[in-house]
Write an enzyme that holds these catalytic residues in place. Structure first.
Site, PDB file in Angstrom:
ATOM      1  N   CYS A 193     -72.296  20.752   2.202  1.00 55.51           N
ATOM      2  CA  CYS A 193     -71.104  21.498   2.031  1.00 55.51           C
ATOM      3  C   CYS A 193     -69.813  20.752   2.400  1.00 55.51           C
ATOM      4  O   CYS A 193     -68.714  21.121   1.585  1.00 55.51           O
ATOM      5  CB  CYS A 193     -71.364  22.789   2.925  1.00 55.51           C
ATOM      6  SG  CYS A 193     -71.374  22.445   4.810  1.00 55.51           S
ATOM      7  N   HIS A 232     -70.559  24.681   8.587  1.00 60.29           N
ATOM      8  CA  HIS A 232     -70.357  25.008   7.295  1.00 60.29           C
ATOM      9  C   HIS A 232     -69.032  24.962   6.910  1.00 60.29           C
ATOM     10  O   HIS A 232     -68.238  25.321   7.851  1.00 60.29           O
ATOM     11  CB  HIS A 232     -70.990  26.312   7.024  1.00 60.29           C
ATOM     12  CG  HIS A 232     -71.029  26.565   5.316  1.00 60.29           C
ATOM     13  ND1 HIS A 232     -71.731  25.645   4.380  1.00 60.29           N
ATOM     14  CD2 HIS A 232     -70.425  27.329   4.810  1.00 60.29           C
ATOM     15  CE1 HIS A 232     -71.557  26.430   3.316  1.00 60.29           C
ATOM     16  NE2 HIS A 232     -70.626  27.324   3.419  1.00 60.29           N
ATOM     17  N   ASP A 236     -67.228  28.746  -2.958  1.00 57.78           N
ATOM     18  CA  ASP A 236     -68.049  27.832  -2.205  1.00 57.78           C
ATOM     19  C   ASP A 236     -68.941  27.214  -3.337  1.00 57.78           C
ATOM     20  O   ASP A 236     -69.684  27.897  -4.289  1.00 57.78           O
ATOM     21  CB  ASP A 236     -69.138  28.848  -1.423  1.00 57.78           C
ATOM     22  CG  ASP A 236     -69.532  27.824  -0.459  1.00 57.78           C
ATOM     23  OD1 ASP A 236     -70.052  26.868  -0.659  1.00 57.78           O
ATOM     24  OD2 ASP A 236     -69.891  28.419   0.781  1.00 57.78           O
TER      25      ASP A 236
END
Length: 260
Positions: free
Chosen positions: A69, A109, A125
């Site tokens: 991520c 994250h 995202d």
């Protein structure tokens, strides 16, 4: 057009002449999800490098690998900025579905907050594995429907953040479940701040990404996920799982992800 913008468009299959507007972002997000995998191979192989713009370009756009991520969303954030959007990065904590709680080793994250578009703020995202919204999700709470399922943001007041992403994945969930909490109050614009995040992911004993290889991407029919012991494909709601060995792993890595 600069190197990042040109190479990113080439990697996901978008023309250099196409104007990236808010209206076509969902198309860009879907192409990104299908062409750039979520994977931890550099961690398993102990080949991590500092998180910088130059290193992200080299890893994901030149060498055509994927990332986690903090790499994928950092790169997409830089792509958004290059195309005239106003955005920032934010830290989050992914909810552990097995234990029904948030882990305690930190906000590892990384997600993107797209600043007001027609007076609305959105979450974006590209680094949440198979759980990607594939559309900007408004922070105001409306439900977004995409080929990957339904997504919404709920405002909260908890130690992990002031918002929660909730999701109901297509073919997988019948009820809403928590994806992650994130903090919109403390935002980031310098991707090098995620070197700290990378260190936690690499070194912490509870990190889910420092033990076995994991690589996944979305497909036209669903998604494909590869580990060193199995390959799992979701094809139009049907799951097919097969046990594999090391030789097969390398073959499938090239076949499904074009990584040698």
């Amino acid at each position: 057009m600069n190197e990042l913008n040109s190479l990113f468009r080439k990697r996901i299959g978008i023309s250099e002449s196409e104007n990236i507007t808010f209206e076509i972002l969902e198309n860009v997000l879907e192409k990104t999800a299908k062409n750039i995998p979520f994977e931890n191979l550099c961690i398993i192989e102990k080949k991590t490098r500092d998180i910088t713009k130059e290193n992200l370009i080299d890893k994901i756009l030149v060498r055509k690998e994927g990332g986690l991520c903090y790499e994928l969303n950092s790169l997409f954030y830089l792509f958004l900025i290059e195309n005239g959007f106003k955005a920032v990065l934010a830290r989050g904590i992914v909810y552990n579905q097995a234990t029904q709680e948030f882990p305690t080793f930190g906000r590892t994250h990384v997600t993107i907050i797209l600043m007001p578009q027609e007076e609305q703020t959105y979450l974006i995202d590209t680094g949440f594995g198979g759980n990607l919204p594939l559309k900007p999700v408004p922070l105001s709470g409306e439900t977004v429907m995409s080929p990957n399922g339904e997504f919404r943001i709920k405002q909260v007041d908890i130690p992990q953040g002031n918002y929660i992403l909730e999701m109901k994945l297509k073919h997988k969930d019948t009820d809403w479940k928590i994806g992650y909490a994130f903090d919109s109050k403390t935002t980031i614009t310098d991707v090098s701040e995620f070197n700290e995040t990378q260190t936690i992911i690499v070194e912490h004993p509870d990190s889910p990404f420092n033990k076995t290889p994991l690589i996944t991407r979305l497909t036209n029919e669903g998604n494909v996920t590869l580990t060193d012991t199995s390959v799992t494909q979701w094809i139009n709601g049907v799951v097919i799982k097969e046990k594999i060995d090391t030789v097969k792993f390398k073959e499938l890595l090239k076949h499904h992800f074009e990584i040698v």
